[in-house]
Design a protein around this motif. Structure first.
Motif, PDB file in Angstrom:
ATOM      1  N   ALA A 190      32.024  52.637  46.708  1.00  0.00           N
ATOM      2  CA  ALA A 190      32.277  53.214  45.437  1.00  0.00           C
ATOM      3  C   ALA A 190      33.429  53.727  45.285  1.00  0.00           C
ATOM      4  O   ALA A 190      34.284  53.461  44.246  1.00  0.00           O
ATOM      5  N   LEU A 191      34.120  54.103  46.235  1.00  0.00           N
ATOM      6  CA  LEU A 191      35.658  54.474  46.260  1.00  0.00           C
ATOM      7  C   LEU A 191      36.406  53.380  45.840  1.00  0.00           C
ATOM      8  O   LEU A 191      37.382  53.361  45.033  1.00  0.00           O
ATOM      9  N   PHE A 192      36.232  51.967  46.477  1.00  0.00           N
ATOM     10  CA  PHE A 192      37.027  50.881  46.304  1.00  0.00           C
ATOM     11  C   PHE A 192      36.806  50.416  44.795  1.00  0.00           C
ATOM     12  O   PHE A 192      37.797  50.126  44.294  1.00  0.00           O
ATOM     13  N   ASP A 193      35.598  50.548  44.225  1.00  0.00           N
ATOM     14  CA  ASP A 193      35.288  50.211  43.039  1.00  0.00           C
ATOM     15  C   ASP A 193      36.219  51.001  41.853  1.00  0.00           C
ATOM     16  O   ASP A 193      36.918  50.568  40.940  1.00  0.00           O
ATOM     17  N   VAL A 194      36.257  52.346  42.144  1.00  0.00           N
ATOM     18  CA  VAL A 194      37.397  53.188  41.334  1.00  0.00           C
ATOM     19  C   VAL A 194      38.565  52.782  41.448  1.00  0.00           C
ATOM     20  O   VAL A 194      39.437  52.670  40.551  1.00  0.00           O
ATOM     21  N   LEU A 195      39.112  52.533  42.863  1.00  0.00           N
ATOM     22  CA  LEU A 195      40.588  52.299  43.048  1.00  0.00           C
ATOM     23  C   LEU A 195      41.066  50.942  42.336  1.00  0.00           C
ATOM     24  O   LEU A 195      41.865  50.700  41.946  1.00  0.00           O
ATOM     25  N   PHE A 196      39.988  49.883  42.493  1.00  0.00           N
ATOM     26  CA  PHE A 196      40.261  48.660  41.929  1.00  0.00           C
ATOM     27  C   PHE A 196      40.068  48.673  40.537  1.00  0.00           C
ATOM     28  O   PHE A 196      41.013  48.132  39.851  1.00  0.00           O
ATOM     29  N   GLU A 197      39.272  49.433  39.924  1.00  0.00           N
ATOM     30  CA  GLU A 197      39.513  49.618  38.404  1.00  0.00           C
ATOM     31  C   GLU A 197      40.879  49.898  37.994  1.00  0.00           C
ATOM     32  O   GLU A 197      41.330  49.639  36.945  1.00  0.00           O
ATOM     33  N   LEU A 198      41.268  51.074  38.652  1.00  0.00           N
ATOM     34  CA  LEU A 198      42.585  51.629  38.195  1.00  0.00           C
ATOM     35  C   LEU A 198      43.561  50.907  38.484  1.00  0.00           C
ATOM     36  O   LEU A 198      44.465  50.713  37.696  1.00  0.00           O
ATOM     37  N   ALA A 199      43.623  49.990  39.669  1.00  0.00           N
ATOM     38  CA  ALA A 199      44.759  49.206  39.871  1.00  0.00           C
ATOM     39  C   ALA A 199      44.768  48.088  38.858  1.00  0.00           C
ATOM     40  O   ALA A 199      45.744  47.499  38.269  1.00  0.00           O
ATOM     41  N   ILE A 200      43.490  47.525  38.234  1.00  0.00           N
ATOM     42  CA  ILE A 200      43.507  46.663  37.130  1.00  0.00           C
ATOM     43  C   ILE A 200      44.052  47.093  36.011  1.00  0.00           C
ATOM     44  O   ILE A 200      44.945  46.643  35.201  1.00  0.00           O
ATOM     45  N   LEU A 201      43.698  48.322  35.707  1.00  0.00           N
ATOM     46  CA  LEU A 201      44.127  48.876  34.489  1.00  0.00           C
ATOM     47  C   LEU A 201      45.661  49.140  34.510  1.00  0.00           C
ATOM     48  O   LEU A 201      46.387  49.185  33.572  1.00  0.00           O
ATOM     49  N   THR A 202      46.275  49.362  35.768  1.00  0.00           N
ATOM     50  CA  THR A 202      47.725  49.327  35.812  1.00  0.00           C
ATOM     51  C   THR A 202      48.261  47.957  35.569  1.00  0.00           C
ATOM     52  O   THR A 202      49.513  47.954  34.945  1.00  0.00           O
ATOM     53  N   VAL A 203      47.736  46.841  36.128  1.00  0.00           N
ATOM     54  CA  VAL A 203      48.389  45.670  35.692  1.00  0.00           C
ATOM     55  C   VAL A 203      48.263  45.378  34.224  1.00  0.00           C
ATOM     56  O   VAL A 203      49.155  44.891  33.606  1.00  0.00           O
ATOM     57  N   ARG A 204      47.049  45.770  33.685  1.00  0.00           N
ATOM     58  CA  ARG A 204      46.980  45.527  32.256  1.00  0.00           C
ATOM     59  C   ARG A 204      47.766  46.399  31.299  1.00  0.00           C
ATOM     60  O   ARG A 204      48.152  46.136  30.067  1.00  0.00           O
ATOM     61  N   ASP A 205      48.431  47.308  32.038  1.00  0.00           N
ATOM     62  CA  ASP A 205      49.512  48.038  31.127  1.00  0.00           C
ATOM     63  C   ASP A 205      50.820  47.853  31.760  1.00  0.00           C
ATOM     64  O   ASP A 205      51.799  48.488  31.563  1.00  0.00           O
ATOM     65  N   GLY A 206      51.015  46.677  32.635  1.00  0.00           N
ATOM     66  CA  GLY A 206      52.338  46.139  32.997  1.00  0.00           C
ATOM     67  C   GLY A 206      53.146  45.984  31.790  1.00  0.00           C
ATOM     68  O   GLY A 206      52.759  45.628  30.735  1.00  0.00           O
ATOM     69  N   GLU A 207      54.425  46.505  32.207  1.00  0.00           N
ATOM     70  CA  GLU A 207      55.447  46.461  31.174  1.00  0.00           C
ATOM     71  C   GLU A 207      55.615  45.184  30.390  1.00  0.00           C
ATOM     72  O   GLU A 207      55.918  44.080  30.973  1.00  0.00           O
ATOM     73  N   GLY A 208      55.068  45.059  29.101  1.00  0.00           N
ATOM     74  CA  GLY A 208      55.264  43.969  28.286  1.00  0.00           C
ATOM     75  C   GLY A 208      54.146  43.073  28.546  1.00  0.00           C
ATOM     76  O   GLY A 208      54.320  41.955  27.943  1.00  0.00           O
ATOM     77  N   ALA A 209      53.123  43.358  29.280  1.00  0.00           N
ATOM     78  CA  ALA A 209      52.104  42.416  29.553  1.00  0.00           C
ATOM     79  C   ALA A 209      51.402  41.883  28.265  1.00  0.00           C
ATOM     80  O   ALA A 209      50.980  42.805  27.343  1.00  0.00           O
ATOM     81  N   THR A 210      51.207  40.896  28.342  1.00  0.00           N
ATOM     82  CA  THR A 210      50.135  40.016  27.342  1.00  0.00           C
ATOM     83  C   THR A 210      48.946  39.379  27.952  1.00  0.00           C
ATOM     84  O   THR A 210      48.118  39.050  27.315  1.00  0.00           O
ATOM     85  N   LYS A 211      48.934  39.111  29.178  1.00  0.00           N
ATOM     86  CA  LYS A 211      47.972  38.438  30.087  1.00  0.00           C
ATOM     87  C   LYS A 211      47.873  39.126  31.617  1.00  0.00           C
ATOM     88  O   LYS A 211      48.657  39.404  31.767  1.00  0.00           O
ATOM     89  N   GLN A 212      46.517  39.058  31.835  1.00  0.00           N
ATOM     90  CA  GLN A 212      46.241  39.587  33.025  1.00  0.00           C
ATOM     91  C   GLN A 212      46.015  38.400  33.911  1.00  0.00           C
ATOM     92  O   GLN A 212      45.331  37.433  33.481  1.00  0.00           O
ATOM     93  N   VAL A 213      46.613  38.116  35.116  1.00  0.00           N
ATOM     94  CA  VAL A 213      46.377  37.058  35.972  1.00  0.00           C
ATOM     95  C   VAL A 213      46.031  37.211  37.441  1.00  0.00           C
ATOM     96  O   VAL A 213      46.560  38.065  38.084  1.00  0.00           O
ATOM     97  N   ALA A 214      44.978  36.638  37.900  1.00  0.00           N
ATOM     98  CA  ALA A 214      44.648  36.763  39.189  1.00  0.00           C
ATOM     99  C   ALA A 214      45.185  35.465  39.983  1.00  0.00           C
ATOM    100  O   ALA A 214      44.707  34.442  39.392  1.00  0.00           O
ATOM    101  N   ILE A 215      45.708  35.697  40.944  1.00  0.00           N
ATOM    102  CA  ILE A 215      46.269  34.631  41.808  1.00  0.00           C
ATOM    103  C   ILE A 215      45.553  34.430  42.984  1.00  0.00           C
ATOM    104  O   ILE A 215      45.719  35.499  43.952  1.00  0.00           O
ATOM    105  N   ASN A 216      44.812  33.465  43.099  1.00  0.00           N
ATOM    106  CA  ASN A 216      43.766  33.331  44.431  1.00  0.00           C
ATOM    107  C   ASN A 216      44.526  32.476  45.370  1.00  0.00           C
ATOM    108  O   ASN A 216      45.023  31.169  44.937  1.00  0.00           O
TER     109      ASN A 216
END
Lengths: 411, 411
Positions: A266-292
């Motif tokens: 559950a802790l991971f779920d919270v950390l992961f969501e916050l991390a993704i929100l940070t990427v989604r607010d990346g300076e100038g971001a218009t797209k979220q990208v996962a690199i696998n």
């Protein structure tokens, strides 16, 4: 509040996180840099609260980071003071005096020792932080502490963020409801090496500090340590977790307790969501990208290749241009310096195979790929065909917005 | 010729390099990608020409790079074929067939073996290169070979370059005049790990291939390997040197020959000028920046710190904004992961001390620093105060121009 347009990837609404027994907070306007907005957060914890944290690996860490590094082994917390607008980084002896003074103000206001006070600062580097400004502010804030709404602390810690970042989890352990609330800030200078910009997580779970620390250190790897906006690691990266222990349940004293894994997830779920929100607010971001990256010789190698792709300006500008430029992905694989066999490489954008066996895929569909690239959430998958190592790194595109935010001004 | 505005850092004029006995060339329009401009260079060398080269360390190197890697140990050259517009990288077995075919066309046109043919391709990655297009083109070009003007080969190898890059040196050894001519192309995807995009250097010095190779490998370090535009290492980086041996002087057979050092210094001058021209044509560049690091524990550590600063998007956008944002320089020092003591750091912009002992310098002059940042050639010096290690990395700023060139299109 934000000088720049709100990210197109901002959430449509914010979660209304519940009160957590044992933690209260107030925000205030100290006027350190910003006008007409809150820039100070005072959070208080009841006695018995345990603490854990992950801090930047920067060799030039801020005075507040050094302060937390000193206090974390104690494992106990009564107060947290965060200010935005000034990072108190690279401020020499003045910076050390400033954190000492701030901790003293807070300890006095809360009636605890300075060893139980945690500090974080974010904003401009190199400007002395006038701690005296906090004196009356913290005393006054301590008179109006509340348990909600959690969006207020999330707002007070923002800098170039265009939206506040919150995440919460509710879990049931042995019939007892446990809460985890988290907030974060971060937009640029995001390439956590051990932590992210600033993030604070609070739970009512009774859990020993060493166990909390072990879970935090583990779960930061696939959350905050797997994101990058611009490859620049902050001097101030701070992730702190506080457990008030108010839930009516036996405390977790060891990692061998089977509840540690449940709580950790559950802790991971919270950390992961916050991390993704940070990427989604990346300076100038218009797209979220996962690199696998998959099929690498091991996970660490996969991670380094994924990071090289996610940090590549040419890959990121191509994505901004909605260009499925897999040639640039190949380039980034090649520069990572990790084991890779060009003639075994396969690359997919979403589910669309664009390259295999080291050349363009026979069934490559230009129209379908172009349509896919118009999406807001993209996935690029590189299969190396060498082993079973895999990793995912989350990033955003590189646009004119990033240049405007970081370059179009004189400080 | 160039789709984008010419770099404001372009030279006002180009050197009129002299003929070098033993080398002739012709350029042609094969129409691989570009229209109405030359995109093929055929260069021929008289018998007895020695060759040396430094190639990309990318794990996904192009088919032409692989070809050169195979032929270099032979140390003999009769022909060089370069095409622009298509990199023939990540083209699988088709790519290998394509280089084989191109080398056969060239060998036939010149009457030599394919082992004496060197190849380089630059442009889009992942598109098969239709080598058949070279057949008539190379035969025809071989009928009109000339010794000048050298600006023509420099133009034929351009891609996103906004100006051709040439450099020459004349040196006198034992009363004999020796010539070194060099050309280069490169603008984006510039972060040489062992070489740069494409560069070709020709001399009439008689010099054994192993000696030429040793001098080239040595002098690439502080020239092409010390520049970065965008941290992205190309799949095609190729630096080749050819010595026709036509100068009337005893050949240099060993590094112990004192003339090797004299010749090497002149070779370095040519490589360095070409490297700086590449930075000055960096995609979107408006400023040339030298990042000096001194006082590191050793030279390698100094280089890694200088590279971290030169590659930092936040440092580069600040420079674009004419902002002496030394806080971001501190951040980049911190993220390099190399030994650094925050409280000993000193930072200068030009001769202006902005920070020392880990905080803003007492005599910091905002007006003078702002005026300095308006210049076109900037120098940032970081003194670590730990040892005697030093290094310099050359880069450019990061502007809207870079985003426009690399992101504002669909390929």
């Amino acid at each position: 509040m934000a000088a720049h347009p709100v990210s197109p990837l901002a959430p449509k609404s914010y979660p209304d996180l519940p009160a957590i027994e044992g933690v209260r907070f107030a925000t205030a306007e100290a006027g350190i840099k910003y006008k007409n907005r809150t820039d100070v957060l005072l959070m208080t914890f009841d006695e018995g609260t345990t603490a854990a944290g992950v801090l930047t690996r920067s060799k030039c860490s801020s005075a507040a980071v050094d302060w937390c590094r000193t206090n974390l082994p104690g494992g106990r917390a009564r107060g947290l003071v965060v200010n935005s607008g000034n990072a108190n980084a690279f401020t020499g002896s003045k910076g050390r005096e400033s954190v000492q003074l701030t901790a003293e103000y807070a300890a006095k206001a809360l009636g605890c020792s300075t060893e139980e006070i945690f500090l974080a600062s974010t904003g401009v580097i190199g400007e002395p932080l006038p701690a005296a400004k906090f004196a009356g502010v913290l005393d006054e804030a301590a008179t109006r502490l509340n348990q909600t709404p959690w969006i207020e602390p999330a707002k007070a810690i923002m800098t170039t963020d265009t939206f506040p970042k919150l995440s919460g989890a509710l879990l049931d352990i042995d019939g007892v409801s446990i809460k985890i609330n988290g907030i974060a800030k971060g937009s640029g200078m995001i390439a956590p090496d051990m932590a992210t910009m600033l993030s604070f997580v609070v739970t009512d779970m009774p859990i020993a500090a060493p166990v909390l620390q072990a879970l935090l250190s583990k779960h930061v790897q696939k959350s905050f340590n797997s994101i990058t906006v611009d490859s620049d690691t902050s001097t101030s990266d701070t992730l702190l977790a506080f457990a008030t222990g108010k839930a009516k349940i036996d405390p977790i004293q060891s990692l061998d307790d089977p509840r540690a894994e449940i709580f950790g997830q559950a802790l991971f779920d919270v950390l992961f969501e916050l991390a993704i929100l940070t990427v989604r607010d990346g300076e100038g971001a218009t797209k979220q990208v996962a690199i696998n990256v998959e099929g690498a010789t091991d996970d660490a190698s996969a991670f380094r290749i994924a990071k090289a792709i996610a940090d590549s300006p040419l890959v990121k500008t191509a994505i901004a241009g909605e260009d499925a430029n897999w040639g640039r992905v190949v380039m980034a694989v090649g520069k990572a310096g990790e084991p890779a066999d060009r003639d075994r490489l396969a690359i997919r954008f979403g589910d669309l195979l664009v390259a295999e066996n080291g050349e363009r895929a026979a069934g490559y569909d230009e129209a379908a790929t172009s349509a896919y690239m118009k999406g807001e959430e993209l996935e690029v998958t590189v299969s190396l065909g060498l082993g079973t190592g895999a990793a995912t790194v989350y990033t955003c595109d590189l646009t004119h917005g990033y240049i405007t935010i970081n370059g179009d001004y004189r400080s």
